[in-house]
Design a protein around this motif. Structure first.
Motif, PDB file in Angstrom:
ATOM      1  N   ALA A   1      47.423  26.800  94.054  1.00  0.00           N
ATOM      2  CA  ALA A   1      48.750  26.647  93.740  1.00  0.00           C
ATOM      3  C   ALA A   1      49.662  25.652  94.828  1.00  0.00           C
ATOM      4  CB  ALA A   1      49.533  27.725  92.654  1.00  0.00           C
ATOM      5  N   ALA A   2      49.774  26.592  96.090  1.00  0.00           N
ATOM      6  CA  ALA A   2      50.803  26.142  96.471  1.00  0.00           C
ATOM      7  C   ALA A   2      49.812  26.130  97.712  1.00  0.00           C
ATOM      8  CB  ALA A   2      51.392  27.877  97.230  1.00  0.00           C
ATOM      9  N   ARG A   3      49.992  24.738  98.995  1.00  0.00           N
ATOM     10  CA  ARG A   3      49.450  24.261  99.771  1.00  0.00           C
ATOM     11  C   ARG A   3      49.984  24.610 101.078  1.00  0.00           C
ATOM     12  NH1 ARG A   3      47.626  20.833  95.674  1.00  0.00           N
ATOM     13  NH2 ARG A   3      45.591  20.676  96.064  1.00  0.00           N
TER      14      ARG A   3
ATOM     15  N   ALA B   1      38.599   2.289 116.375  1.00  0.00           N
ATOM     16  CA  ALA B   1      38.618   2.736 114.460  1.00  0.00           C
ATOM     17  C   ALA B   1      38.577   4.820 114.686  1.00  0.00           C
ATOM     18  CB  ALA B   1      37.804   2.689 113.895  1.00  0.00           C
ATOM     19  N   LEU B   2      39.614   5.057 113.753  1.00  0.00           N
ATOM     20  CA  LEU B   2      39.355   6.678 114.235  1.00  0.00           C
ATOM     21  C   LEU B   2      40.233   7.455 112.644  1.00  0.00           C
ATOM     22  CD1 LEU B   2      41.698   8.012 116.720  1.00  0.00           C
ATOM     23  CD2 LEU B   2      41.476   6.033 116.465  1.00  0.00           C
ATOM     24  N   ARG B   3      39.933   8.368 113.057  1.00  0.00           N
ATOM     25  CA  ARG B   3      41.286   9.559 111.615  1.00  0.00           C
ATOM     26  C   ARG B   3      42.091   9.876 112.858  1.00  0.00           C
ATOM     27  NH1 ARG B   3      39.021  11.387 106.377  1.00  0.00           N
ATOM     28  NH2 ARG B   3      39.477   9.031 105.986  1.00  0.00           N
ATOM     29  N   LEU B   4      43.848   9.215 112.523  1.00  0.00           N
ATOM     30  CA  LEU B   4      44.725   9.725 112.437  1.00  0.00           C
ATOM     31  C   LEU B   4      44.987  11.007 112.711  1.00  0.00           C
ATOM     32  CD1 LEU B   4      46.673   6.510 113.627  1.00  0.00           C
ATOM     33  CD2 LEU B   4      45.293   7.232 114.669  1.00  0.00           C
ATOM     34  N   VAL B   5      45.616  10.960 110.724  1.00  0.00           N
ATOM     35  CA  VAL B   5      45.726  12.728 110.275  1.00  0.00           C
ATOM     36  C   VAL B   5      44.766  12.962 109.121  1.00  0.00           C
ATOM     37  CG1 VAL B   5      47.306  13.552 109.129  1.00  0.00           C
ATOM     38  CG2 VAL B   5      48.448  11.936 110.438  1.00  0.00           C
ATOM     39  N   HIS B   6      44.631  14.121 109.317  1.00  0.00           N
ATOM     40  CA  HIS B   6      43.295  14.691 108.425  1.00  0.00           C
ATOM     41  C   HIS B   6      43.574  16.720 107.958  1.00  0.00           C
ATOM     42  CE1 HIS B   6      38.952  14.623 107.371  1.00  0.00           C
ATOM     43  NE2 HIS B   6      38.859  15.916 107.782  1.00  0.00           N
ATOM     44  N   GLY B   7      44.775  15.860 107.010  1.00  0.00           N
ATOM     45  CA  GLY B   7      44.996  16.583 106.269  1.00  0.00           C
ATOM     46  C   GLY B   7      44.928  18.143 106.297  1.00  0.00           C
TER      47      GLY B   7
ATOM     48  N   LEU C   1      48.389  19.042 107.599  1.00  0.00           N
ATOM     49  CA  LEU C   1      49.574  17.881 106.448  1.00  0.00           C
ATOM     50  C   LEU C   1      48.593  17.979 104.967  1.00  0.00           C
ATOM     51  CD1 LEU C   1      50.906  15.545 109.218  1.00  0.00           C
ATOM     52  CD2 LEU C   1      52.229  17.005 107.588  1.00  0.00           C
ATOM     53  N   PRO C   2      48.838  18.722 104.631  1.00  0.00           N
ATOM     54  CA  PRO C   2      48.000  18.651 103.387  1.00  0.00           C
ATOM     55  C   PRO C   2      48.467  17.262 102.677  1.00  0.00           C
ATOM     56  CG  PRO C   2      50.115  20.797 103.391  1.00  0.00           C
ATOM     57  CD  PRO C   2      49.718  19.649 104.989  1.00  0.00           C
ATOM     58  N   GLY C   3      47.216  17.552 102.597  1.00  0.00           N
ATOM     59  CA  GLY C   3      47.188  15.927 101.256  1.00  0.00           C
ATOM     60  C   GLY C   3      47.334  14.953 101.491  1.00  0.00           C
TER      61      GLY C   3
END
Length: 396
Positions: free
Chosen positions: A61-63, A98-104, A109-111
């Protein structure tokens, strides 16, 4: 701002940095918040706990987006979060563009997911919360992660569950149909427009490097023979071939195998990389019938258990796949058994391997257990951030 009051027994969990509040953990809602709006989470006494994105139709319900009551959620906020994410990755990810900069949630940073492929960003907005801050997020991306262009791949099931339309397309700048990236001395073409997920499985980078250290090259009396099952575009195969091994990639995605062949040509590896199209379980059975043998086998299936009740049938499939893989593995061969499902544990992989080894009367020893790389952070207080587990076995 709408206030969400937490059930007393769930307060401590949130205070300990767990970012999700489930619908059945809510004692009271004071206000009328809509999907993606910011709400304040408080305890029964009215004390502030956190500010979160609200999702009235989801079981989550909340993140939580911040634990600071004075922190405003605006462009400057996202810039700070991006700078923090970048700092976590400095010197941790090397020899690749190549890399993941932001992982939720792992980057608070949800979503939101952001991958970099050379000079192109690929972005996913997975929930209504980040969707509502799309403008501020894109402004912050341009400042903190400069790139030639950005492409959106918000075509996830999570968006459907929140009632959001799927969105795919150029966000800004110039986005080529194919992007050339490198991982050590291997080059890949990546297609963010039509590939799976964001276009490439960055999270298996460390395992590809590990496999490469284990294979024997063309200068050996008998070069290694690698079977890469659920290969997608064959990144494991190409790394192994670059080290001198011969590799066979198996996948049911014909477009992905065509991309593998193009990548093999680009790296002058066509003579050492083959491909077989088809269902993995059926192809393994065919290879057993053909009396093929391999020195190294990688089993890296897609997520087989997105929910806890899907674990038993997933383990049964894992056992069948592993049993046939062991029939194909030569004495003292190496097996990589991976899962990207949070609900499937290392102990599940061990149990599957033990049963399969017993079925074919093979003795196996554990070389190591690996997890996802540093650009996909595993946060201690968030068990769900540990999703990629790989069991590496030597089989006599």
């Amino acid at each position: 701002m709408t206030i969400v009051v937490v059930a007393p027994e769930r307060v401590k969990k949130l205070q300990n940095q767990y970012p999700w509040l489930y619908a059945d953990e809510i004692a009271e809602i004071r206000g009328d918040a809509h999907a993606g709006e910011l709400v304040e989470i408080r305890d029964a006494r009215g004390d502030f706990i956190a500010r979160a994105f609200f999702s009235p139709t989801s079981h989550i319900a909340a993140r939580i987006i911040t634990y600071d009551a004075s922190e405003k959620i605006n462009r400057a906020f996202f810039e700070r979060r991006f700078e923090q994410a970048l700092a976590r990755r400095v010197h941790a990810i090397v020899n690749t563009n190549a890399l993941r900069l932001v992982h939720g949630e792992a980057d608070q940073l949800p979503g939101l997911v952001v991958d970099r492929f050379a000079d192109t960003l690929v972005v996913q907005f997975r929930n209504a919360g980040v969707e509502n801050f799309r403008k501020e997020i894109l402004q912050a991306l341009k400042k903190i992660f400069p790139a030639q262009g950005a492409y959106e791949r918000s075509d996830t099931q999570a968006r459907r569950e929140e009632g959001l339309e799927l969105r795919v397309g150029v966000l800004y700048g110039d986005v080529p149909n194919e992007i050339s990236i490198f991982e050590d001395d291997v080059e890949f073409f990546v297609n963010p427009l039509a590939g799976q997920k964001t276009g490439f499985y960055l999270d298996q980078r460390d395992n590809r490097r590990l496999l490469r250290t284990m294979v024997m090259g063309s200068d050996a009396a008998q070069p290694s023979r690698v079977l890469d099952v659920f290969s997608y575009t064959g990144a494991f195969s190409l790394h192994a071939a670059k080290a001198g091994a011969h590799a066979l990639a198996v996948d049911k995605d014909q477009v992905a195998l065509q991309q593998l062949e193009a990548n093999a040509r680009r790296n002058n590896l066509s003579e050492r990389v083959g491909a077989r199209w088809g269902d993995a379980e059926k192809v393994l059975a065919q290879l057993v019938q053909e009396r093929r043998s391999f020195s190294h086998i990688v089993l890296d299936p897609p997520t087989l258990a997105k929910h806890k009740n899907e674990v038993p049938p997933a383990k049964q499939l894992f056992t069948r796949l592993t049993t046939d893989a062991l029939r194909l593995l030569e004495p003292n061969g190496i097996l990589f058994l991976s899962t990207c499902a949070y609900h499937i544990s290392v102990n599940d992989l061990i149990e599957v391997s033990r049963i399969a080894a017993g079925d074919v009367s093979r003795r196996a020893s554990v070389i190591t257990v690996t997890y996802q790389p540093a650009d996909h952070p595993w946060i201690l207080q968030i068990p769900e951030t540990l999703y990629l587990k790989t069991l590496v076995l030597r089989v006599e």
